[in-house]
Design a protein around this motif. Structure first.
Motif, PDB file in Angstrom:
ATOM      1  N   MET A   1       0.613  -1.109   0.074  1.00 14.11           N
ATOM      2  CA  MET A   1       0.018   0.017  -0.239  1.00 14.11           C
ATOM      3  C   MET A   1       1.020   1.324  -0.002  1.00 14.11           C
ATOM      4  SD  MET A   1      -3.177  -1.004  -0.190  1.00 14.11           S
ATOM      5  CE  MET A   1      -4.079  -2.219   0.140  1.00 14.11           C
ATOM      6  N   GLU A   2       2.035   1.203  -0.213  1.00 13.35           N
ATOM      7  CA  GLU A   2       3.107   2.149  -0.140  1.00 13.35           C
ATOM      8  C   GLU A   2       2.877   3.348  -1.128  1.00 13.35           C
ATOM      9  OE1 GLU A   2       7.096   1.203  -0.194  1.00 13.35           O
ATOM     10  OE2 GLU A   2       7.020   0.053   1.354  1.00 13.35           O
ATOM     11  N   ALA A   3       2.198   2.942  -2.447  1.00 14.97           N
ATOM     12  CA  ALA A   3       2.053   3.899  -3.313  1.00 14.97           C
ATOM     13  C   ALA A   3       0.955   4.816  -2.933  1.00 14.97           C
ATOM     14  CB  ALA A   3       1.741   3.271  -4.676  1.00 14.97           C
ATOM     15  N   LEU A   4      -0.357   4.074  -2.432  1.00 17.66           N
ATOM     16  CA  LEU A   4      -1.503   4.785  -2.230  1.00 17.66           C
ATOM     17  C   LEU A   4      -1.188   5.673  -0.963  1.00 17.66           C
ATOM     18  CD1 LEU A   4      -4.518   5.356  -2.271  1.00 17.66           C
ATOM     19  CD2 LEU A   4      -4.654   3.064  -0.913  1.00 17.66           C
ATOM     20  N   SER A   6       1.572   7.142  -0.365  1.00 17.39           N
ATOM     21  CA  SER A   6       2.119   8.226  -0.721  1.00 17.39           C
ATOM     22  C   SER A   6       1.185   9.099  -1.163  1.00 17.39           C
ATOM     23  CB  SER A   6       3.093   7.834  -1.790  1.00 17.39           C
ATOM     24  OG  SER A   6       3.721   9.030  -2.326  1.00 17.39           O
ATOM     25  N   ALA A   7       0.111   8.896  -1.851  1.00 17.18           N
ATOM     26  CA  ALA A   7      -0.632   9.659  -2.473  1.00 17.18           C
ATOM     27  C   ALA A   7      -1.509  10.232  -1.469  1.00 17.18           C
ATOM     28  CB  ALA A   7      -1.644   8.948  -3.431  1.00 17.18           C
ATOM     29  N   ARG A  88      -8.604  10.864  -8.597  1.00 16.65           N
ATOM     30  CA  ARG A  88      -7.395  12.073  -8.502  1.00 16.65           C
ATOM     31  C   ARG A  88      -6.364  11.132  -7.921  1.00 16.65           C
ATOM     32  NH1 ARG A  88      -8.239  17.602  -6.007  1.00 16.65           N
ATOM     33  NH2 ARG A  88      -9.671  17.630  -7.658  1.00 16.65           N
ATOM     34  N   LEU A  89      -6.685  10.256  -6.856  1.00 11.49           N
ATOM     35  CA  LEU A  89      -5.793   9.636  -6.051  1.00 11.49           C
ATOM     36  C   LEU A  89      -5.419   7.987  -6.643  1.00 11.49           C
ATOM     37  CD1 LEU A  89      -7.291  10.130  -2.631  1.00 11.49           C
ATOM     38  CD2 LEU A  89      -5.136  10.890  -3.367  1.00 11.49           C
ATOM     39  N   HIS A  90      -6.250   7.802  -7.818  1.00  8.10           N
ATOM     40  CA  HIS A  90      -6.158   6.575  -8.432  1.00  8.10           C
ATOM     41  C   HIS A  90      -6.713   5.274  -7.453  1.00  8.10           C
ATOM     42  CE1 HIS A  90      -4.035   8.425 -11.712  1.00  8.10           C
ATOM     43  NE2 HIS A  90      -3.154   9.000 -10.741  1.00  8.10           N
ATOM     44  N   LEU A  91      -7.834   5.660  -6.847  1.00 12.14           N
ATOM     45  CA  LEU A  91      -8.174   4.898  -5.873  1.00 12.14           C
ATOM     46  C   LEU A  91      -8.552   3.465  -6.250  1.00 12.14           C
ATOM     47  CD1 LEU A  91      -8.085   4.910  -2.811  1.00 12.14           C
ATOM     48  CD2 LEU A  91     -10.376   5.739  -2.789  1.00 12.14           C
ATOM     49  N   GLY A  92      -9.153   3.614  -7.493  1.00 10.11           N
ATOM     50  CA  GLY A  92      -9.834   2.315  -8.170  1.00 10.11           C
ATOM     51  C   GLY A  92      -8.737   1.208  -8.333  1.00 10.11           C
ATOM     52  N   ARG A  93      -7.638   1.440  -8.698  1.00  7.42           N
ATOM     53  CA  ARG A  93      -6.728   0.411  -8.829  1.00  7.42           C
ATOM     54  C   ARG A  93      -6.110  -0.559  -7.585  1.00  7.42           C
ATOM     55  NH1 ARG A  93      -0.769   3.417  -9.355  1.00  7.42           N
ATOM     56  NH2 ARG A  93      -0.121   1.100  -9.330  1.00  7.42           N
ATOM     57  N   GLN A 134      -8.201  16.198   9.126  1.00 12.18           N
ATOM     58  CA  GLN A 134      -8.167  17.552   8.629  1.00 12.18           C
ATOM     59  C   GLN A 134      -6.970  17.919   7.647  1.00 12.18           C
ATOM     60  OE1 GLN A 134      -8.213  19.315  12.624  1.00 12.18           O
ATOM     61  NE2 GLN A 134     -10.403  19.674  12.714  1.00 12.18           N
ATOM     62  N   SER A 135      -5.955  17.664   7.927  1.00 16.31           N
ATOM     63  CA  SER A 135      -4.822  17.789   7.226  1.00 16.31           C
ATOM     64  C   SER A 135      -5.038  16.979   5.921  1.00 16.31           C
ATOM     65  CB  SER A 135      -3.523  17.441   7.708  1.00 16.31           C
ATOM     66  OG  SER A 135      -2.309  17.273   6.784  1.00 16.31           O
ATOM     67  N   PHE A 136      -5.564  15.987   5.647  1.00 18.64           N
ATOM     68  CA  PHE A 136      -5.926  15.298   4.564  1.00 18.64           C
ATOM     69  C   PHE A 136      -6.777  15.991   3.648  1.00 18.64           C
ATOM     70  CE2 PHE A 136      -8.748  12.179   2.703  1.00 18.64           C
ATOM     71  CZ  PHE A 136      -7.866  11.505   1.592  1.00 18.64           C
ATOM     72  N   ILE A 137      -8.027  16.370   4.277  1.00 22.74           N
ATOM     73  CA  ILE A 137      -9.150  17.280   3.515  1.00 22.74           C
ATOM     74  C   ILE A 137      -8.563  18.423   3.030  1.00 22.74           C
ATOM     75  CG2 ILE A 137     -11.336  18.162   3.897  1.00 22.74           C
ATOM     76  CD1 ILE A 137     -11.224  14.886   3.711  1.00 22.74           C
ATOM     77  N   LYS A 138      -7.754  19.146   3.684  1.00 14.53           N
ATOM     78  CA  LYS A 138      -7.462  20.439   3.283  1.00 14.53           C
ATOM     79  C   LYS A 138      -6.520  20.258   2.218  1.00 14.53           C
ATOM     80  CE  LYS A 138      -7.445  22.982   7.705  1.00 14.53           C
ATOM     81  NZ  LYS A 138      -6.853  23.410   8.842  1.00 14.53           N
TER      82      LYS A 138
END
Length: 257
Positions: A1-4, A6-7, A88-93, A134-138
């Motif tokens: 999950m490192e790539a995700l 990172s995103a 945008r995060l390529h979450l589907g993959r 909050q940091s993630f959403i902002k």
């Protein structure tokens, strides 16, 4: 999950939470056995998103009333908006799903992506707390929030354009789909808005409605829109009048000038 991770900009202390957030309900359904999936995290993430974005909008739009804030929040956390974030995060993959669901385009399905987005938010909250969320959403919603700050009232571009046109004439605008491309699960549309034979604006979107809204928004952004509407209205009025000389030649009862 490192790539995700990172995103996401966040490293999970409990990786199992992220795995659960990415597990689609089709896994247990196809296996015909109980399987932990992301539905409970989706429920939690929805509430966390609502709270976090409510606070951000409350702080950044001090002049907006309750109704306006509610509409703005609904726009930002709509299924379409969340699915766009997930793409945008390529979450589907990274989704874990049954073979049947995957073969039917599940990785690109808007509802699955939106649900996963909420579930990931819920997992992040459990792992890192509200400050991490909050940091993630902002960071993730930065461009959307900035757009709302620049034009917080732009909630119904088609309605706003309709009101401007009604001030000039009774004929409503109409929308035309100019182009449609892409596979069924990832369509792309281009639309234009027309009035009195003139094109007021064009726009694109992932659905016909989204493209029409973009076209209306483009029309509203035209600096000379009011002059353009008045000019088109005047031309139409002149074109529909029968000149006095023509009336006399055809024997019509001529209207008074």
């Amino acid at each position: 999950m490192e790539a995700l991770e990172s995103a996401l900009g966040y490293t999970f202390r409990d990786p199992q939470l992220l795995t659960m957030a990415l597990t689609h309900g089709s896994v247990g359904y196809e296996a015909q056995r109980t399987q932990a999936d992301n539905q409970r995290l989706e429920f939690l993430g929805d509430a966390v998103l609502q709270l976090t974005l409510s606070e951000l909008l409350y702080q950044r739009l001090p002049q907006a009333d309750e109704g306006a804030l509610t509409k703005l929040r609904a726009q930002v956390v709509s299924a379409k908006a969340l699915a766009a974030m997930a793409k945008r995060l390529h979450l589907g993959r990274f989704l874990i799903m049954g073979r049947g669901e995957e073969s039917n385009g599940g990785r690109q399905r808007e509802s699955s992506l939106a649900d996963a987005m909420e579930a990931v938010t819920g997992a992040l909250y459990l792992d890192g707390g509200l400050l991490a969320v909050q940091s993630f959403i902002k960071r993730l919603f930065q461009s959307e929030l900035e757009a709302l700050l620049l034009n917080p009232c732009d909630q119904n571009p088609k309605g706003q354009l309709q009101e401007l046109i009604q001030a000039v004439g009774p004929t409503p605008p109409h929308y035309r789909i100019l182009q449609e491309s892409g596979p069924d699960h990832d369509k792309f549309f281009q639309a234009s808005v027309l009035w009195m034979g003139g094109v007021l604006g064009t726009g694109t979107g992932r659905s016909k409605k989204e493209a029409e809204v973009a076209a209306a928004r483009a029309a509203l952004a035209t600096a000379s829109l009011k002059e353009q509407l008045k000019s088109l209205g005047d031309l139409n009025y002149k074109a529909t009048r029968i000149p006095i000389t023509d009336c006399e030649q055809t024997g019509h009862n001529c209207p008074q000038p």
